[in-house]
Enzyme design. Structure first.
Site, mmCIF file in Angstrom:
data_model
loop_
_atom_site.group_PDB
_atom_site.id
_atom_site.type_symbol
_atom_site.label_atom_id
_atom_site.label_comp_id
_atom_site.label_asym_id
_atom_site.label_seq_id
_atom_site.Cartn_x
_atom_site.Cartn_y
_atom_site.Cartn_z
ATOM 1 N N HIS A 43 10.523 8.754 13.550
ATOM 2 C CA HIS A 43 9.419 7.821 13.260
ATOM 3 C C HIS A 43 8.081 8.564 13.232
ATOM 4 C CE1 HIS A 43 8.740 3.215 13.316
ATOM 5 N NE2 HIS A 43 7.681 3.781 12.751
ATOM 6 N N SER A 98 10.663 2.930 6.684
ATOM 7 C CA SER A 98 9.996 1.641 6.950
ATOM 8 C C SER A 98 10.367 1.061 8.305
ATOM 9 C CB SER A 98 10.336 0.657 5.841
ATOM 10 O OG SER A 98 9.804 1.114 4.629
ATOM 11 N N ARG A 99 11.556 0.505 8.392
ATOM 12 C CA ARG A 99 12.022 -0.073 9.649
ATOM 13 C C ARG A 99 13.532 0.109 9.734
ATOM 14 N NH1 ARG A 99 7.779 0.375 11.503
ATOM 15 N NH2 ARG A 99 6.394 -1.152 12.434
ATOM 16 N N GLU A 159 16.344 2.969 17.485
ATOM 17 C CA GLU A 159 15.422 4.061 17.823
ATOM 18 C C GLU A 159 14.615 3.856 19.108
ATOM 19 O OE1 GLU A 159 12.926 3.616 14.153
ATOM 20 O OE2 GLU A 159 11.261 3.739 15.566
ATOM 21 N N ASP A 195 9.815 -6.229 -5.892
ATOM 22 C CA ASP A 195 9.087 -6.857 -4.782
ATOM 23 C C ASP A 195 9.134 -8.364 -4.981
ATOM 24 O OD1 ASP A 195 7.247 -7.589 -2.740
ATOM 25 O OD2 ASP A 195 6.227 -5.675 -2.955
ATOM 26 N N HIS A 207 0.823 -1.217 0.000
ATOM 27 C CA HIS A 207 0.000 0.000 0.000
ATOM 28 C C HIS A 207 0.855 1.264 0.000
ATOM 29 C CE1 HIS A 207 -3.730 -2.192 0.636
ATOM 30 N NE2 HIS A 207 -3.075 -2.956 1.492
ATOM 31 N N ILE A 208 1.850 1.306 0.884
ATOM 32 C CA ILE A 208 2.664 2.522 1.017
ATOM 33 C C ILE A 208 3.530 2.723 -0.228
ATOM 34 C CG2 ILE A 208 4.469 3.677 2.369
ATOM 35 C CD1 ILE A 208 3.385 2.053 4.832
ATOM 36 N N ASP A 242 13.560 8.013 8.755
ATOM 37 C CA ASP A 242 12.473 8.200 9.710
ATOM 38 C C ASP A 242 12.463 7.044 10.707
ATOM 39 O OD1 ASP A 242 10.032 9.653 10.574
ATOM 40 O OD2 ASP A 242 9.022 7.798 9.996
ATOM 41 N N ASN A 279 15.230 -9.356 5.402
ATOM 42 C CA ASN A 279 15.412 -7.953 4.997
ATOM 43 C C ASN A 279 16.388 -7.177 5.880
ATOM 44 O OD1 ASN A 279 13.638 -8.298 2.922
ATOM 45 N ND2 ASN A 279 11.870 -7.410 3.983
ATOM 46 N N VAL A 311 9.364 -2.099 2.743
ATOM 47 C CA VAL A 311 9.219 -3.535 3.037
ATOM 48 C C VAL A 311 9.237 -3.750 4.555
ATOM 49 C CG1 VAL A 311 10.204 -4.389 0.873
ATOM 50 C CG2 VAL A 311 11.729 -3.828 2.764
ATOM 51 N N PRO A 312 8.693 -4.872 5.023
ATOM 52 C CA PRO A 312 8.682 -5.125 6.469
ATOM 53 C C PRO A 312 10.040 -5.591 6.996
ATOM 54 C CG PRO A 312 7.589 -6.928 5.314
ATOM 55 C CD PRO A 312 7.970 -5.921 4.265
HETATM 56 C C1 COI Z 1 3.595 1.122 12.192
HETATM 57 O O1 COI Z 1 2.395 1.354 12.011
HETATM 58 O O2 COI Z 1 4.023 -0.042 12.177
HETATM 59 C C2 COI Z 1 4.517 2.222 12.421
HETATM 60 O O3 COI Z 1 5.673 2.100 12.121
HETATM 61 C C3 COI Z 1 4.012 3.441 13.078
HETATM 62 C C4 COI Z 1 4.145 3.337 14.562
HETATM 63 C C5 COI Z 1 5.406 3.953 15.061
HETATM 64 C C6 COI Z 1 2.973 3.958 15.254
#
Ligand code: COI
Length: 333
Positions: A296, A234-235, A264, A175, A155-156, A259, A212, A206-207
């Site tokens: 974030h 993302s992460r 973090e 992907d 989606h993002i 971000d 990853n 990506v997650p």
């Molecule tokens: C998520 O929705 O997984 C995020 O990364 C946002 C969260 C810090 C509220």
């Protein structure tokens, strides 16, 4: 019926009250505390819990809910990387997340920051703040002249692609799960190496899965174009931060949007003003004119926060009633 919610922030409270008003038959109570083995007790008597936190939900936390007979659990965010899903499955939990609360919030932030890096806005802002109003050397690169490589077309990623195309960029994507529509339109490159070789801007959507972790590292950076812009909203663990620092130092990387950060937790969304900053590497990144650090907050919009709260409570009520939840988490993953 009772739902107990954890870690409700001030900015979420109006939406909790809105949901409560619309569901007068449901008792809703909440705390600003995180869900831990110690605070689980607060939910005693509830039929379900609604939570959000970045701190891990470990086996002991999940067992504490189990002891209270609570197995309906709705998280307010997307990422499920901090949940011991195996334990939850073993104890018969039903879990929901909110995978689509506002892809636009995150995609828009990524696009804005990428454009700001390309225009050298931070360096220009710093000059202006010092009343140095000369143009050079902070000349910009136009988005339409860039090939933007999108890693992850969920989606993002898809909203990000649309925004970048709106700017006139050429968009390519990678992907492991190919979206048929995007495939038909010819967006996908064959592999990440091809994306690295072709993209001027690389954005990760990506997650945080074991495969990853540190996908952006010395090796992958070497394969990228000189002057690449890397965007990670993302992460944190997707990026080997030390490798990016080396890439910035050598000039290989033109700019970095972060971000999310691998260290973090406990730092982002905390106030260190007037205190000793706990992370030297992060302080160094924050000080660089070509690095845009945000704590974030890509997700942090009124639209997103409302949806996170409302959709999580809606999901939780469905779980409690034994109905099919809108967005159940697959515990077999
Ligand atoms: C998520 O929705 O997984 C995020 O990364 C946002 C969260 C810090 C509220």
């Amino acid at each position: 019926t009772k739902i107990y919610a954890y870690a409700i922030r001030k900015d979420e409270e109006p939406y909790v009250h809105e949901w409560k008003e619309a569901h007068k038959d449901v008792e809703v109570d909440y705390t600003d505390q995180l869900l831990t083995p110690e605070t689980a007790e607060l939910a005693k008597g509830a039929d379900g819990v609604v939570t959000y936190q970045q701190l891990d939900y470990k086996a002991d936390t999940i067992e504490a809910l189990d002891k209270l007979g609570i197995h309906n659990w709705s998280i307010r965010n997307v990422g499920i990387d901090n949940i011991d899903l195996k334990k939850a499955k073993e104890l018969g939990f039903k879990i929901t997340n909110v995978p689509v609360y506002s892809p636009d919030a995150i995609a828009e932030h990524a696009a804005i920051q990428a454009a700001r890096v390309l225009r050298q806005d931070k360096a220009m802002d710093e000059k202006i703040a010092k009343h140095d109003l000369r143009w050079a050397p902070t000349i910009g690169r136009e988005v339409r002249d860039q090939t933007v490589g999108v890693v992850g077309t969920g989606h993002i990623g898809q909203v990000f692609m649309r925004i970048m195309e709106g700017f006139g960029a050429k968009v390519i994507a990678y992907d492991i799960f190919k979206n048929p529509e995007l495939e038909k339109k010819g967006y996908y490159v064959d592999d990440l190496d091809e994306l690295y070789a072709k993209a001027d801007v690389i954005s990760l959507h990506v997650p945080d899965t074991p495969e990853n972790v540190h996908m952006i590292n010395d090796d992958s950076i070497k394969k990228m174009k000189d002057g690449v812009v890397i965007v990670n909203v993302s992460r944190g663990p997707l990026v080997d931060t030390d490798a990016v620092v080396r890439g910035l130092d050598s000039g290989k990387i033109f700019g970095f949007v972060m971000d999310t950060y691998e260290n973090e937790v406990g730092i982002f969304n905390s106030d260190f003003s007037g205190k000793e900053f706990p992370d030297k590497r992060l302080a160094d990144l924050i000080a660089r004119p070509n690095v845009l650090v945000t704590p974030h907050t890509a997700f942090y919009t009124t639209h997103a926060v409302r949806n996170m709260v409302v959709k999580a409570f809606d999901n939780n009520l469905k779980l409690i009633k034994g109905e099919k939840a809108d967005t159940p988490v697959d515990l077999d993953k």
